[in-house]
Design a protein around this motif. Sequence first.
Motif, PDB file in Angstrom:
ATOM      1  N   LEU A 156      32.760   6.762 -42.685  1.00  0.00           N
ATOM      2  CA  LEU A 156      31.700   5.633 -42.869  1.00  0.00           C
ATOM      3  C   LEU A 156      30.855   5.939 -43.879  1.00  0.00           C
ATOM      4  N   GLY A 172      32.709   8.233 -47.236  1.00  0.00           N
ATOM      5  CA  GLY A 172      34.013   7.628 -47.834  1.00  0.00           C
ATOM      6  C   GLY A 172      35.362   8.654 -47.179  1.00  0.00           C
ATOM      7  N   VAL A 173      36.310   7.867 -46.819  1.00  0.00           N
ATOM      8  CA  VAL A 173      37.260   8.478 -46.041  1.00  0.00           C
ATOM      9  C   VAL A 173      38.144   9.705 -46.951  1.00  0.00           C
ATOM     10  N   PRO A 202      33.452  -1.592 -39.797  1.00  0.00           N
ATOM     11  CA  PRO A 202      33.255  -0.827 -40.910  1.00  0.00           C
ATOM     12  C   PRO A 202      33.892   0.295 -41.187  1.00  0.00           C
ATOM     13  N   VAL A 203      34.039   1.044 -40.399  1.00  0.00           N
ATOM     14  CA  VAL A 203      34.945   2.374 -40.396  1.00  0.00           C
ATOM     15  C   VAL A 203      36.316   2.300 -40.974  1.00  0.00           C
ATOM     16  N   ALA A 227      36.395   0.732 -44.468  1.00  0.00           N
ATOM     17  CA  ALA A 227      36.164   1.894 -45.336  1.00  0.00           C
ATOM     18  C   ALA A 227      37.384   2.409 -45.851  1.00  0.00           C
ATOM     19  N   TRP A 228      38.527   2.491 -44.967  1.00  0.00           N
ATOM     20  CA  TRP A 228      39.711   3.127 -45.449  1.00  0.00           C
ATOM     21  C   TRP A 228      40.392   2.285 -46.358  1.00  0.00           C
ATOM     22  N   ALA A 231      38.746   0.456 -48.908  1.00  0.00           N
ATOM     23  CA  ALA A 231      37.723   0.035 -49.977  1.00  0.00           C
ATOM     24  C   ALA A 231      38.532   0.320 -51.166  1.00  0.00           C
TER      25      ALA A 231
END
Length: 203
Positions: free
Chosen positions: A27, A30-31, A105-106, A109-110, A112
């Motif tokens: 998060l 970035g992954v 959110p986390v 993020a995958w 994005a």
Amino acid sequence: MTRDWLDGARGALAAERILDAAGRVFLARGVHEADVADIAAEAGCSRATVYRYFENRHALKTAYMHREARRVAEQVVREAAAYDDPGAQLTETVLGALRIVRETPVLAAWFAPSGGAASAQLAAASQVIESLCAAFLGADDPGEDLPERARWLVRVILSLLTLPGRDEDDERAMLRRFVVPGLFAEDPADVVVGGTVAAADGR
């Protein structure tokens, strides 16, 4: 960093602690930018400890993705059980999964823009995610084409995560018109008849 980092958190619990730390790093950074050193620091352990449980960064990311996929699947399948019609169950299960990913959110993020394609490739190759879709589709009648239908459902979900519809109603309409008939029609050639959707979607 203490020598007793694993005390009280052996085995699976230690791996869970590392995955929890990985989620926070995904998060924040970035992954696909997060590295093992970041995750180890967040978990309060050494990189060697992380590698004791996960062979490499790819294995760690895959394990995180599988854990969260199981959690999402458990929730959406439970909620979709309220619908009697298989087409409605499928539609609401997919929409529920999309909603959870987008609102967490986390998980969001995958997918994005900066790394969504890489995440989609990782998920598309996952036997765990495919098996979750197969378990849902084959709950009542597996059928010989279950593996193909499961792979298609995975790709439908990933495509909507990386290229969303206008809103949930738009995605619901697309699922009912183009996806449900293809997954439940006995003969794929009967999906569209005279420009209208076959009755496989329960309408």
